[in-house]
Enzyme design. Structure first.
Site, PDB file in Angstrom:
ATOM      1  CB  VAL A   1      -0.763  -0.162   1.328  1.00 59.41           C
ATOM      2  CG1 VAL A   1      -1.793   1.147   1.005  1.00 59.41           C
ATOM      3  CG2 VAL A   1      -1.891  -1.095   1.619  1.00 59.41           C
ATOM      4  CB  CYS A   2       2.103   3.505  -2.588  1.00 53.85           C
ATOM      5  SG  CYS A   2       3.362   2.224  -3.074  1.00 53.85           S
ATOM      6  CG  LEU A   3      -1.694   6.813   2.295  1.00 53.44           C
ATOM      7  CD1 LEU A   3      -2.587   7.109   1.245  1.00 53.44           C
ATOM      8  CD2 LEU A   3      -2.713   5.996   3.632  1.00 53.44           C
TER       9      LEU A   3
END
Length: 376
Positions: A135-137
């Site tokens: 998850v890229c955040l």
């Protein structure tokens, strides 16, 4: 989705709390991480540790403040683990879908943000959600961003992480989540965004099927009830999107943009994908008790109705051409000729046309002799 006054899903007299403590964490993505030690020095076991106290604070925040579209389960014997499901929002290609995330607190929490794994089933339906679960955040320090968007140990919370995923990742036009994918409002990029939404909706539907076949532990009843309630609407949305009467993501009473007086362009690939998924979705929803009886009957009629003579003739011709091409490739390979060599498909076709038969017909007759050589 029917909700009671206290925010719980109610189906056939049962309810599903937004937040609860459970005991079985055996299928959690981080089950083997941070295995608790028996000695009191373990930060997840020691009630007096800073990490333990902070996690308990996170539990209280989640229990009191979760929105109606996010549900969380924490674990009695593994307080370092957490599982959340986000219901896809209306007005997005994720609408009515379920998206599960497994979280793990690091031993020095909150100095570092929690690890987050998206249960993707091998599919990437968002630029920020990878097929391997990454998850890229910015808030997780896994995506570039301003300092104010990064994890702040003194202020950031798990609730903020979940709300960010819901609002910033699973949004109306996820195509633009990827840097360099043009600008909002420009027609050429909006068309690409619409095509991307078509793909996203298909992947979301496939995710539904995976979830119904093997729901995450402690959410089995929730998954079944969710699609029992919304199965009919999802199937109707498939039909509306396939026929171009509604733009993908906007089926239902989602505001003025939910319908259009003119037909919307829909790609042939999307139509074919919906056509293929349609019977699987209807069958899966029917099994959990969704009100899709009319669609089931239509499927029975379609299956029992034989194809027209014209359709059979077209299919037969296509099979013949396919065999012809395969035989030609085999002959070319046997003779050691390249594509630019002496034998070409069009020239060969003309040769047999002069003899009063098509190349496909000739190949049908010769198939038995050549089949052993080229493996058909």
């Amino acid at each position: 989705m029917a909700l009671s006054e206290n925010g719980e899903i109610e189906v056939t007299g049962a309810s599903f709390s937004r937040f609860d403590v459970v005991s079985d964490q055996s299928d959690h993505s981080y089950f083997l991480l941070n295995r608790p030690k028996k000695d009191s020095g373990d930060c997840f076991v020691n009630d007096n540790s800073k990490t333990h106290k902070k996690i308990m604070q996170e539990w209280r925040i989640l229990e009191k403040n979760l929105p109606e579209s996010i549900f969380v389960r924490v674990y009695e014997k593994r307080i370092d683990l957490l599982r959340a499901v986000i219901v896809g929002a209306s007005g997005t290609p994720y609408h009515d879908g379920l998206f599960f995330f497994d979280l793990a607190f690091p031993p020095d929490y909150p100095a570092r943000p929690p690890q987050v794994h998206y249960r993707s089933y091998g599919m990437r339906l968002n630029p920020n959600l990878y097929a391997n679960g990454r998850v890229c955040l910015s808030l997780l320090n896994t995506w570039a961003g301003k300092k104010s968007e990064k994890w702040n140990p003194s202020e950031s919370t798990v609730l903020q992480v979940l709300l960010s995923i819901q609002a910033l990742v699973l949004n109306e036009k996820p195509y633009f989540n990827e840097p360099g994918n043009g600008m909002l409002g420009r027609s050429i990029w909006e068309k690409k965004s619409q095509a991307y939404n078509e793909d996203v909706f298909i992947l979301s539907c496939k995710t539904m099927l995976f979830l119904l076949r093997r729901p995450p532990k402690n959410f089995e009843e929730f998954v079944a009830r969710h699609f029992r309630e919304l199965g009919d609407r999802i199937v109707r949305a498939c039909n509306a999107y396939r026929t171009g009467t509604v733009r993908v993501g906007y089926y239902g009473d989602y505001g003025s943009s939910s319908s259009s007086s003119t037909s919307i362009d829909v790609s042939d690939r999307f139509k074919a994908s919906v056509q293929k998924l349609y019977p699987e979705l209807v069958t899966a929803f029917h099994r959990v008790g969704a009100s899709v009886g009319n669609f089931v009957e239509r499927l029975k009629v379609e299956i029992q109705t034989p194809p027209s003579s014209k359709a059979r003739a077209v299919a037969k011709r296509q099979r013949g051409v396919g065999i012809a091409k395969k035989v030609l490739r085999g002959i070319t390979k046997i003779l050691g000729l390249k594509k630019s060599g002496k034998i070409k498909a069009d020239a060969t076709e003309k040769k047999f046309s002069r003899k009063g038969c098509s190349f496909a017909m000739h190949c049908e007759r010769e198939r038995g002799e050549v089949g052993d050589i080229i493996g058909i």
